[in-house]
Design a protein around this motif. Structure first.
Motif, PDB file in Angstrom:
ATOM      1  N   ILE A  29       0.861  -1.171   0.000  1.00 52.44           N
ATOM      2  CA  ILE A  29       0.000   0.000   0.000  1.00 52.44           C
ATOM      3  C   ILE A  29       0.906   1.232   0.000  1.00 52.44           C
ATOM      4  CG2 ILE A  29      -1.733   1.313   1.298  1.00 52.44           C
ATOM      5  CD1 ILE A  29      -2.556  -1.432   2.540  1.00 52.44           C
ATOM      6  N   GLY A  30       0.586   2.190  -0.841  1.00 47.59           N
ATOM      7  CA  GLY A  30       1.331   3.438  -0.880  1.00 47.59           C
ATOM      8  C   GLY A  30       0.404   4.608  -0.656  1.00 47.59           C
ATOM      9  N   VAL A  31       0.829   5.518   0.213  1.00 48.71           N
ATOM     10  CA  VAL A  31       0.072   6.736   0.484  1.00 48.71           C
ATOM     11  C   VAL A  31       1.020   7.912   0.305  1.00 48.71           C
ATOM     12  CG1 VAL A  31      -1.314   8.013   2.159  1.00 48.71           C
ATOM     13  CG2 VAL A  31      -1.394   5.504   2.146  1.00 48.71           C
ATOM     14  N   LEU A  32       0.756   8.723  -0.710  1.00 50.90           N
ATOM     15  CA  LEU A  32       1.590   9.883  -0.994  1.00 50.90           C
ATOM     16  C   LEU A  32       0.772  11.142  -0.751  1.00 50.90           C
ATOM     17  CD1 LEU A  32       3.220   8.674  -4.324  1.00 50.90           C
ATOM     18  CD2 LEU A  32       4.132   8.474  -1.996  1.00 50.90           C
ATOM     19  N   ILE A  33       1.382  12.100  -0.049  1.00 47.77           N
ATOM     20  CA  ILE A  33       0.697  13.345   0.294  1.00 47.77           C
ATOM     21  C   ILE A  33       1.594  14.508  -0.118  1.00 47.77           C
ATOM     22  CG2 ILE A  33      -0.360  14.686   2.150  1.00 47.77           C
ATOM     23  CD1 ILE A  33      -0.619  12.060   3.750  1.00 47.77           C
ATOM     24  N   ILE A  42      -3.666  14.003  -2.037  1.00 50.57           N
ATOM     25  CA  ILE A  42      -3.370  12.669  -1.507  1.00 50.57           C
ATOM     26  C   ILE A  42      -3.683  11.634  -2.577  1.00 50.57           C
ATOM     27  CG2 ILE A  42      -3.876  10.972   0.312  1.00 50.57           C
ATOM     28  CD1 ILE A  42      -5.147  13.392   1.880  1.00 50.57           C
ATOM     29  N   ILE A  43      -2.795  10.666  -2.719  1.00 52.26           N
ATOM     30  CA  ILE A  43      -3.074   9.528  -3.591  1.00 52.26           C
ATOM     31  C   ILE A  43      -2.750   8.252  -2.815  1.00 52.26           C
ATOM     32  CG2 ILE A  43      -0.814   9.512  -4.715  1.00 52.26           C
ATOM     33  CD1 ILE A  43      -2.407   8.793  -7.343  1.00 52.26           C
ATOM     34  N   VAL A  44      -3.635   7.277  -2.937  1.00 52.62           N
ATOM     35  CA  VAL A  44      -3.451   5.977  -2.281  1.00 52.62           C
ATOM     36  C   VAL A  44      -3.454   4.898  -3.344  1.00 52.62           C
ATOM     37  CG1 VAL A  44      -4.410   4.296  -0.656  1.00 52.62           C
ATOM     38  CG2 VAL A  44      -4.535   6.728  -0.134  1.00 52.62           C
ATOM     39  N   ILE A  45      -2.436   4.033  -3.281  1.00 53.57           N
ATOM     40  CA  ILE A  45      -2.304   2.910  -4.194  1.00 53.57           C
ATOM     41  C   ILE A  45      -2.367   1.621  -3.373  1.00 53.57           C
ATOM     42  CG2 ILE A  45      -0.738   1.740  -5.795  1.00 53.57           C
ATOM     43  CD1 ILE A  45      -1.707   4.451  -6.844  1.00 53.57           C
ATOM     44  N   VAL A  46      -3.195   0.676  -3.795  1.00 51.66           N
ATOM     45  CA  VAL A  46      -3.247  -0.649  -3.178  1.00 51.66           C
ATOM     46  C   VAL A  46      -3.011  -1.657  -4.300  1.00 51.66           C
ATOM     47  CG1 VAL A  46      -4.664  -2.331  -1.928  1.00 51.66           C
ATOM     48  CG2 VAL A  46      -4.891   0.112  -1.409  1.00 51.66           C
ATOM     49  N   THR A  47      -2.004  -2.517  -4.139  1.00 52.79           N
ATOM     50  CA  THR A  47      -1.732  -3.501  -5.195  1.00 52.79           C
ATOM     51  C   THR A  47      -2.904  -4.474  -5.283  1.00 52.79           C
ATOM     52  OG1 THR A  47      -0.444  -4.867  -3.658  1.00 52.79           O
ATOM     53  CG2 THR A  47       0.786  -3.302  -5.036  1.00 52.79           C
ATOM     54  N   LYS A  48      -3.093  -4.997  -6.485  1.00 52.59           N
ATOM     55  CA  LYS A  48      -4.271  -5.844  -6.773  1.00 52.59           C
ATOM     56  C   LYS A  48      -4.432  -7.001  -5.794  1.00 52.59           C
ATOM     57  CE  LYS A  48      -5.631  -3.971 -10.767  1.00 52.59           C
ATOM     58  NZ  LYS A  48      -6.908  -3.327 -10.940  1.00 52.59           N
ATOM     59  N   ASP A  49      -3.309  -7.588  -5.335  1.00 53.56           N
ATOM     60  CA  ASP A  49      -3.408  -8.736  -4.431  1.00 53.56           C
ATOM     61  C   ASP A  49      -3.963  -8.373  -3.056  1.00 53.56           C
ATOM     62  OD1 ASP A  49      -0.883  -7.346  -4.053  1.00 53.56           O
ATOM     63  OD2 ASP A  49      -0.327  -8.970  -2.699  1.00 53.56           O
ATOM     64  N   LEU A  50      -4.018  -7.088  -2.726  1.00 52.08           N
ATOM     65  CA  LEU A  50      -4.489  -6.671  -1.402  1.00 52.08           C
ATOM     66  C   LEU A  50      -5.853  -5.979  -1.420  1.00 52.08           C
ATOM     67  CD1 LEU A  50      -1.172  -5.273   0.126  1.00 52.08           C
ATOM     68  CD2 LEU A  50      -2.224  -7.509   0.505  1.00 52.08           C
ATOM     69  N   THR A  51      -6.456  -5.807  -2.604  1.00 51.49           N
ATOM     70  CA  THR A  51      -7.704  -5.050  -2.669  1.00 51.49           C
ATOM     71  C   THR A  51      -8.889  -5.750  -2.003  1.00 51.49           C
ATOM     72  OG1 THR A  51      -8.146  -5.881  -4.904  1.00 51.49           O
ATOM     73  CG2 THR A  51      -7.092  -3.711  -4.720  1.00 51.49           C
ATOM     74  N   LYS A  52      -8.799  -7.050  -1.785  1.00 51.66           N
ATOM     75  CA  LYS A  52      -9.877  -7.737  -1.058  1.00 51.66           C
ATOM     76  C   LYS A  52      -9.853  -7.365   0.431  1.00 51.66           C
ATOM     77  CE  LYS A  52     -10.947 -11.797  -3.855  1.00 51.66           C
ATOM     78  NZ  LYS A  52     -10.437 -11.452  -5.140  1.00 51.66           N
TER      79      LYS A  52
END
Length: 103
Positions: A29-33, A42-52
């Motif tokens: 998970i990435g959170v950039l501010i 703010i942008i938040v990235i969650v890799t596909k394997d963790l979206t559940k």
């Protein structure tokens, strides 16, 4: 988990930074501010394997509340804005706790 304040010129550069982070994270998970022209971005990235388990839209809303804003997006990528740039360090520091509360 990557949570950081970054320096970017505009929203387009913010999205590009999010894309670069997603490409570098194999799982995470990435959170950039950033302070963009006196406003919080703010942008938040969650890799596909963790979206559940983790939803970027929910994470970005929690972080945005700290800086007086709101946002939304998809489970794997979300953006938000806020008004209070003085709270950026507090928002970055809160990310880990927000993620832990959702686990």
């Amino acid at each position: 988990l990557v949570a950081a304040k970054i320096d970017v010129a505009d929203g387009k550069a913010m999205r590009a930074a999010g894309d670069q982070l997603r490409d570098k994270l194999s799982s995470g998970i990435g959170v950039l501010i950033a302070d963009v022209d006196g406003k919080v971005s703010i942008i938040v990235i969650v890799t596909k394997d963790l979206t559940k388990r983790f939803n970027a839209g929910k994470i970005v809303n929690e972080v945005a509340q700290i800086v007086g804003g709101r946002g939304g997006g998809r489970p794997d990528m979300a953006q938000a804005g806020g008004k209070d740039t003085s709270k950026i360090p507090e928002a970055v520091a809160a990310v880990e706790g927000i993620i832990r509360s959702m686990a």
